[in-house]
Design an enzyme around this catalytic site. Sequence first.
Site, PDB file in Angstrom:
ATOM      1  N   HIS A  73      43.818 -23.923 -16.087  1.00  6.26           N
ATOM      2  CA  HIS A  73      42.479 -23.567 -15.611  1.00  6.26           C
ATOM      3  C   HIS A  73      41.884 -24.719 -14.809  1.00  6.26           C
ATOM      4  O   HIS A  73      41.780 -25.831 -15.316  1.00  6.26           O
ATOM      5  CB  HIS A  73      41.555 -23.244 -16.786  1.00  6.26           C
ATOM      6  CG  HIS A  73      41.827 -21.914 -17.412  1.00  6.26           C
ATOM      7  ND1 HIS A  73      42.654 -21.755 -18.492  1.00  6.26           N
ATOM      8  CD2 HIS A  73      41.390 -20.673 -17.080  1.00  6.26           C
ATOM      9  CE1 HIS A  73      42.706 -20.482 -18.821  1.00  6.26           C
ATOM     10  NE2 HIS A  73      41.950 -19.797 -17.978  1.00  6.26           N
ATOM     11  N   HIS A 126      47.824  -9.568 -21.717  1.00  5.06           N
ATOM     12  CA  HIS A 126      47.080 -10.759 -21.285  1.00  5.06           C
ATOM     13  C   HIS A 126      46.244 -11.348 -22.418  1.00  5.06           C
ATOM     14  O   HIS A 126      45.886 -12.530 -22.378  1.00  5.06           O
ATOM     15  CB  HIS A 126      46.191 -10.424 -20.087  1.00  5.06           C
ATOM     16  CG  HIS A 126      45.648 -11.628 -19.371  1.00  5.06           C
ATOM     17  ND1 HIS A 126      46.452 -12.473 -18.627  1.00  5.06           N
ATOM     18  CD2 HIS A 126      44.403 -12.151 -19.312  1.00  5.06           C
ATOM     19  CE1 HIS A 126      45.711 -13.454 -18.131  1.00  5.06           C
ATOM     20  NE2 HIS A 126      44.463 -13.283 -18.536  1.00  5.06           N
ATOM     21  N   ARG A 150      51.012 -17.051 -18.324  1.00  2.00           N
ATOM     22  CA  ARG A 150      50.750 -15.694 -17.856  1.00  2.00           C
ATOM     23  C   ARG A 150      52.044 -14.891 -17.820  1.00  2.00           C
ATOM     24  O   ARG A 150      53.139 -15.449 -17.793  1.00  2.00           O
ATOM     25  CB  ARG A 150      50.120 -15.714 -16.459  1.00  2.00           C
ATOM     26  CG  ARG A 150      48.808 -16.481 -16.360  1.00  2.00           C
ATOM     27  CD  ARG A 150      48.322 -16.514 -14.920  1.00  2.00           C
ATOM     28  NE  ARG A 150      47.048 -17.217 -14.772  1.00  2.00           N
ATOM     29  CZ  ARG A 150      46.926 -18.527 -14.550  1.00  2.00           C
ATOM     30  NH1 ARG A 150      48.024 -19.276 -14.435  1.00  2.00           N
ATOM     31  NH2 ARG A 150      45.726 -19.083 -14.432  1.00  2.00           N
ATOM     32  N   ARG A 201      47.442 -14.574 -23.952  1.00  2.00           N
ATOM     33  CA  ARG A 201      47.020 -15.839 -23.326  1.00  2.00           C
ATOM     34  C   ARG A 201      45.678 -16.265 -23.912  1.00  2.00           C
ATOM     35  O   ARG A 201      45.461 -17.452 -24.169  1.00  2.00           O
ATOM     36  CB  ARG A 201      46.928 -15.651 -21.814  1.00  2.00           C
ATOM     37  CG  ARG A 201      46.395 -16.855 -21.034  1.00  2.00           C
ATOM     38  CD  ARG A 201      46.626 -16.642 -19.547  1.00  2.00           C
ATOM     39  NE  ARG A 201      45.829 -17.506 -18.706  1.00  2.00           N
ATOM     40  CZ  ARG A 201      46.164 -18.757 -18.369  1.00  2.00           C
ATOM     41  NH1 ARG A 201      47.277 -19.288 -18.850  1.00  2.00           N
ATOM     42  NH2 ARG A 201      45.396 -19.469 -17.568  1.00  2.00           N
ATOM     43  N   LYS A 223      49.543 -19.070 -10.502  1.00  2.00           N
ATOM     44  CA  LYS A 223      48.548 -18.186  -9.887  1.00  2.00           C
ATOM     45  C   LYS A 223      47.590 -18.942  -8.984  1.00  2.00           C
ATOM     46  O   LYS A 223      47.194 -18.453  -7.929  1.00  2.00           O
ATOM     47  CB  LYS A 223      47.778 -17.453 -10.979  1.00  2.00           C
ATOM     48  CG  LYS A 223      46.733 -16.490 -10.468  1.00  2.00           C
ATOM     49  CD  LYS A 223      46.022 -15.812 -11.612  1.00  2.00           C
ATOM     50  CE  LYS A 223      44.937 -14.877 -11.114  1.00  2.00           C
ATOM     51  NZ  LYS A 223      44.207 -14.217 -12.230  1.00  2.00           N
ATOM     52  N   TYR A 232      38.216 -17.283 -22.324  1.00  8.25           N
ATOM     53  CA  TYR A 232      39.499 -17.128 -22.991  1.00  8.25           C
ATOM     54  C   TYR A 232      39.480 -17.687 -24.410  1.00  8.25           C
ATOM     55  O   TYR A 232      40.487 -17.660 -25.097  1.00  8.25           O
ATOM     56  CB  TYR A 232      40.600 -17.844 -22.195  1.00  8.25           C
ATOM     57  CG  TYR A 232      40.924 -17.194 -20.885  1.00  8.25           C
ATOM     58  CD1 TYR A 232      41.927 -16.239 -20.795  1.00  8.25           C
ATOM     59  CD2 TYR A 232      40.228 -17.511 -19.738  1.00  8.25           C
ATOM     60  CE1 TYR A 232      42.231 -15.631 -19.594  1.00  8.25           C
ATOM     61  CE2 TYR A 232      40.525 -16.909 -18.522  1.00  8.25           C
ATOM     62  CZ  TYR A 232      41.527 -15.977 -18.462  1.00  8.25           C
ATOM     63  OH  TYR A 232      41.830 -15.376 -17.261  1.00  8.25           O
TER      64      TYR A 232
END
Length: 321
Positions: free
Chosen positions: A299, A273, A195, A276, A218, A308
């Site tokens: 994740h 983003h 990220r 990613r 995150k 994603y």
Amino acid sequence: MATFQKRSGSWRAIIRKKGYPQLSATFDTKAHAERWAKQIETEMSQSRFVDTREADALTIAAALERYEREISVHKKSYRNERSRLAILARDLGRFTLSTLRSSDVALYRDQRLEIASGSTVRRDLALLSHLYTIAIKEWGMPVDNPCAKIRKPKLNKDRERRVTDDELAGLMEAAGALHVEMPRLITLAVESGMRRGELIGLKRSDVRGSVAYLAETKNGTSRAVPLSRAARAAVEELPARLDGQLFSLRPDTVTHYFEKSCKAAEVEGLRFHDLRHEATSRFFEKGLNIMEVAAITGHKDLRMLRRYTHLNPSALAEKLG
């Protein structure tokens, strides 16, 4: 017993009862004052009285300020949450905790959807709902959560934007003209799936051999990210800094430079983003399984990887022969 005082054409009712705080209120007529006093005294005698004065006086704006001091500052997402707190205070701050109704929140939702996405508004409502959860459970406010019964906006459709090699080449050239670190940052994003905040927070000491070790992410856990040859080369090309950081850029500066690079390179509909997303899709196209990709990207919910991952149909066709 309640007492009543006439004041300049209005009537003030005062209730004094042992074990309860003194209460008073002003009304246009004595009859209204007596009805209010009788209702309060009945609730007290039946142990049903709830003192709502604090909640009646505390505005949403003031409650959000307290929430920021006590809750938000301890979140990893605090920097991003500050703007959301400001928006809620601007649009709903005039209400108090006890007077904000579900219909008011629904109106806010509908008006906000005219300028913001469904996902953004859902996050607004989640923050407002958590404010009420804290107010009820930790601040002892006798209020109902007005967010509990309203409809939540639909989530945005999954983004399917992939980045072509030609677009990347154009972006690299345009980004390099803005700042020497930008092409290396873009390379690391596409090659590692990290990220923006994780990339900006990297120290040179975090990169050991072919692995970047992230102490904080995150989702609150550490992560080891394997680096490809291209990623390692991008790190080696960055000059050493006295503060030990790999990059000197700030997160908002990265976003600004990336937008300018896309415009200069005539690349439309791309956000930082999305790199990613692109990295995640490329991992799958290289043959990594879902657990291996999750270990790289961090994740925890494997279902989220679907959002994603948009595999290149041409690459899939080559696998089919």
